[in-house]
Structure formats: C-alpha cells, structure tokens
Design a protein around this motif. Structure first.
Motif, PDB file in Angstrom:
ATOM      1  N   THR A 102       0.687  -1.275   0.247  1.00 41.54           N
ATOM      2  CA  THR A 102       0.021   0.074  -0.389  1.00 41.54           C
ATOM      3  C   THR A 102       0.623   1.504   0.103  1.00 41.54           C
ATOM      4  N   GLY A 103       2.133   1.189   0.472  1.00 40.43           N
ATOM      5  CA  GLY A 103       3.152   2.353   0.244  1.00 40.43           C
ATOM      6  C   GLY A 103       3.833   2.773  -0.769  1.00 40.43           C
ATOM      7  N   GLN A 104       3.627   1.731  -1.981  1.00 38.30           N
ATOM      8  CA  GLN A 104       4.536   1.418  -2.502  1.00 38.30           C
ATOM      9  C   GLN A 104       3.468   1.939  -4.634  1.00 38.30           C
ATOM     10  N   LEU A 105       2.377   2.395  -4.303  1.00 34.63           N
ATOM     11  CA  LEU A 105       1.505   2.153  -5.103  1.00 34.63           C
ATOM     12  C   LEU A 105       2.184   3.059  -6.408  1.00 34.63           C
ATOM     13  N   ASP A 106       2.718   3.567  -6.461  1.00 33.95           N
ATOM     14  CA  ASP A 106       2.706   4.815  -7.673  1.00 33.95           C
ATOM     15  C   ASP A 106       5.008   4.125  -7.638  1.00 33.95           C
ATOM     16  N   ILE A 107       4.934   3.017  -7.713  1.00 32.39           N
ATOM     17  CA  ILE A 107       5.824   2.547  -8.373  1.00 32.39           C
ATOM     18  C   ILE A 107       5.929   1.387  -8.923  1.00 32.39           C
ATOM     19  N   PHE A 108       6.618   1.694 -10.664  1.00 31.80           N
ATOM     20  CA  PHE A 108       5.682   0.689 -11.500  1.00 31.80           C
ATOM     21  C   PHE A 108       5.403  -0.910 -11.441  1.00 31.80           C
ATOM     22  N   LEU A 109       4.209  -1.538 -11.045  1.00 29.23           N
ATOM     23  CA  LEU A 109       4.233  -3.291 -11.046  1.00 29.23           C
ATOM     24  C   LEU A 109       4.442  -3.677  -9.728  1.00 29.23           C
ATOM     25  N   ASP A 110       4.240  -3.181  -8.826  1.00 32.07           N
ATOM     26  CA  ASP A 110       4.338  -3.069  -7.293  1.00 32.07           C
ATOM     27  C   ASP A 110       3.034  -3.831  -7.309  1.00 32.07           C
ATOM     28  N   ILE A 111       2.895  -5.250  -7.148  1.00 33.51           N
ATOM     29  CA  ILE A 111       1.236  -5.493  -7.009  1.00 33.51           C
ATOM     30  C   ILE A 111       1.103  -5.312  -5.724  1.00 33.51           C
ATOM     31  N   ASN A 112      -0.036  -4.894  -5.043  1.00 33.28           N
ATOM     32  CA  ASN A 112      -0.895  -4.642  -3.546  1.00 33.28           C
ATOM     33  C   ASN A 112      -1.923  -6.006  -4.385  1.00 33.28           C
ATOM     34  N   MET A 113      -1.320  -6.795  -2.490  1.00 33.72           N
ATOM     35  CA  MET A 113      -2.382  -7.179  -2.151  1.00 33.72           C
ATOM     36  C   MET A 113      -3.038  -6.755  -0.441  1.00 33.72           C
ATOM     37  N   ASN A 114      -4.534  -6.181  -0.120  1.00 32.98           N
ATOM     38  CA  ASN A 114      -4.280  -5.655   0.944  1.00 32.98           C
ATOM     39  C   ASN A 114      -4.803  -6.901   2.303  1.00 32.98           C
ATOM     40  N   PRO A 115      -4.770  -6.572   3.276  1.00 32.13           N
ATOM     41  CA  PRO A 115      -4.943  -7.022   4.267  1.00 32.13           C
ATOM     42  C   PRO A 115      -6.506  -7.851   4.572  1.00 32.13           C
ATOM     43  N   SER A 116      -7.451  -7.227   3.710  1.00 34.11           N
ATOM     44  CA  SER A 116      -8.665  -7.946   3.641  1.00 34.11           C
ATOM     45  C   SER A 116      -8.249  -8.967   3.033  1.00 34.11           C
ATOM     46  N   THR A 117      -7.598  -9.341   1.567  1.00 35.79           N
ATOM     47  CA  THR A 117      -7.648 -10.192   0.859  1.00 35.79           C
ATOM     48  C   THR A 117      -6.675 -11.611   1.511  1.00 35.79           C
ATOM     49  N   GLN A 118      -5.475 -10.902   1.952  1.00 36.12           N
ATOM     50  CA  GLN A 118      -4.838 -11.982   3.131  1.00 36.12           C
ATOM     51  C   GLN A 118      -5.700 -12.750   3.377  1.00 36.12           C
ATOM     52  N   TYR A 119      -6.137 -11.985   4.709  1.00 34.02           N
ATOM     53  CA  TYR A 119      -7.330 -12.670   5.326  1.00 34.02           C
ATOM     54  C   TYR A 119      -8.146 -13.657   4.374  1.00 34.02           C
ATOM     55  N   ALA A 120      -9.140 -13.053   3.639  1.00 36.86           N
ATOM     56  CA  ALA A 120      -9.659 -13.929   3.049  1.00 36.86           C
ATOM     57  C   ALA A 120      -8.739 -15.047   2.450  1.00 36.86           C
ATOM     58  N   VAL A 121      -7.727 -15.426   1.632  1.00 31.07           N
ATOM     59  CA  VAL A 121      -7.199 -16.610   0.757  1.00 31.07           C
ATOM     60  C   VAL A 121      -6.336 -17.718   2.075  1.00 31.07           C
ATOM     61  N   LEU A 122      -6.286 -16.657   3.911  1.00 34.15           N
ATOM     62  CA  LEU A 122      -5.590 -17.342   4.413  1.00 34.15           C
ATOM     63  C   LEU A 122      -6.918 -18.320   5.054  1.00 34.15           C
ATOM     64  N   ASN A 123      -8.574 -17.615   5.109  1.00 37.47           N
ATOM     65  CA  ASN A 123      -9.625 -18.141   5.421  1.00 37.47           C
ATOM     66  C   ASN A 123      -9.737 -19.322   4.459  1.00 37.47           C
ATOM     67  N   ASP A 124      -9.728 -19.284   3.212  1.00 39.30           N
ATOM     68  CA  ASP A 124     -10.175 -20.642   2.214  1.00 39.30           C
ATOM     69  C   ASP A 124      -8.895 -21.563   3.024  1.00 39.30           C
ATOM     70  N   VAL A 125      -7.786 -20.968   2.792  1.00 37.69           N
ATOM     71  CA  VAL A 125      -6.367 -22.335   2.940  1.00 37.69           C
ATOM     72  C   VAL A 125      -6.857 -22.603   4.178  1.00 37.69           C
ATOM     73  N   VAL A 126      -6.871 -22.404   5.325  1.00 37.47           N
ATOM     74  CA  VAL A 126      -7.321 -22.816   6.321  1.00 37.47           C
ATOM     75  C   VAL A 126      -8.562 -23.517   6.433  1.00 37.47           C
TER      76      VAL A 126
END
Ligand SMILES: [Zn+2]
Length: 253
Positions: free
Chosen positions: A75-99
């Motif tokens: 989130t601190g690098q949105l102006d750096i070309f092709l740094d791909i952000n995954m939000n913490p809430s998305t990480q929660y969703a990914v973890l929830n599915d894996v768990v």
C-alpha cells in the motif's frame, strides 16, 4: 520429488500421507532497488521454507510446504511501477480459504512463513483463531530469525547487504552486475519518534528512497549470503520440527 513440497508431490503419494504441520510461504512482487528481481521475496520465502522443511523432515517431522503466495501488502508503493498490492483484507480471505481446507482435512497446525516487511499476519491470525478453534496458527518473519549483525556490516531492510547477499547465493543469474547496484539511501522521517521505533507510520516508499532500496548493499557477497542462509534455515528447521512435535493443547510450562 521432495515429499514435503506440495507443488512437487502427487496424489499417488498423498492419498495415504499424513502431516502434522502446513507451512505457507508468503512473499511480495515489488521493486528491489535497481539490481534485484521483483520476485526477490518470493524466491527467498520459497527456498528458505523448502530447505528448512528438509532439515525438519530429515529429523522426522511430517511437514508439507504449500505453494508460495506471490503478492504482499504494498500500500505504500502504489506509485512504483508494477508493484502489485494485495490488501490485508484479501490476505485474510486467502488465509481463510487455506485454513478452511486444512481444518476440514485434519492438518491442525499452520505456519505462515513471511518474507515481506509490509505483510503483518498477526491480527489476521487472531481473527482466524476465533473462526477455527481447532487450528493452531502461527507466523514468523524469517529475516528476524537470527541476528543479522553477526553476518552483515550495513543495516537495511530492502535490497540491502543482507538481501543482495542472499540473492547472490540463491539466484545469481537474476542479480545485475555491481555497477548497477543502488545505494539504498533512505530519507528518515523528520519526527524522530518514528525512527526510534516506538511510533509507526507507513513509509511512502517513493519519497524515502530514490532506487527503492533501503540499506547499502556494497559489501554484499555470495559467501555472506550462504552463511546467513545456513544459519536461518537451521533455526527455522528446528522451529518447524518443534511445531510438528508440539501438543498445541499443552504448550505452556
Ligand atoms: Zn525483499
């Protein structure tokens, strides 16, 4: 085929296999100064997790390493070309599915194996713990496992001496020649309380570093990278072994 690496194993082996612990390596896809690849954090978590799991496996631990998640919080690098952000809430969703899968299938321990400073899994794990009371979920930042001052001269936390040394050891073909290395000069916050470490605000990356690195890599070497890799994987390997053998209902002295 390494039986502790899910991406390499197969149904013939897995249909009768049992595991005590799953390890989920988690990286990021982001600029690493001028000279290191965007996948540095993915390569590091991938290879450090695999070697640590090998050490634990050979001592008798039943561990399975899941495929590395390639996107982190940027989130601190949105102006750096092709740094791909995954939000913490998305990480929660990914973890929830894996768990959810692990919980259903009886692997009740998970280590989230973090490789990227912008990822912070602790509060996500607290919330997952409410949803999955049978699961023991923990996390570690491998780059904090051993005292880096014993291995490296210059401080830093991004494409620095430590990370450049590691990549020179792990993937030398993906490191640009030394004349291309950034200096990793960081502009510190004018409010000293932030640099003292007890107050925190996200760093606006493009304002704190010209080359996106933080920490001067000039003294980096393959030899330092190998020494550090051996120390970290030994420590993490023992940790994985302990986690496998631990009774998560009886953890305290
Ligand atoms: Zn990195």
């Amino acid at each position: 085929m390494r039986p502790y690496i899910l991406a390499e194993t197969n149904w013939d082996y897995l249909k009768n296999a049992k595991f005590e612990l799953a390890v989920l390596p988690w990286g990021a896809t982001e600029a690493h100064s001028y000279h290191l690849p965007y996948s540095s954090d993915v390569i590091e978590s991938d290879l450090i997790a695999a070697e640590s799991a090998r050490i634990a496996w050979e001592k008798g631990a039943k561990v399975i390493v899941l495929p590395t998640i390639p996107f982190g919080v940027n989130t601190g690098q949105l102006d750096i070309f092709l740094d791909i952000n995954m939000n913490p809430s998305t990480q929660y969703a990914v973890l929830n599915d894996v768990v959810g899968v692990l919980n259903r299938q009886g692997i009740h321990k998970l280590l989230v194996f973090n490789s990227h400073g912008g990822n912070d899994f602790t509060s996500l794990i607290r919330e997952l713990g409410l949803r999955y009371p049978m699961m023991f979920i923990c996390t570690t930042n491998w780059y904090e496992a051993v005292d880096r001052n014993e291995y490296f001269e210059n401080p830093g936390d991004h494409a620095d001496e430590m990370e450049t040394s590691l990549m020179l050891y792990l993937k030398p073909d993906l490191v640009l020649p030394k004349e291309k290395w950034g200096s990793g000069k960081e502009r510190k916050n004018k409010i000293k309380d932030f640099t003292e470490g007890w107050a925190w605000a996200e760093r606006k990356w493009s304002r704190i570093s010209e080359d996106t690195g933080v920490g001067n890599p000039e003294f980096a070497s393959k030899e330092k990278g190998e020494r550090y890799f051996r120390a970290v994987t030994q420590k993490v390997g023992n940790f994985i072994f302990e986690l496998c053998k631990a009774d998560s209902e009886n953890l305290y002295e």
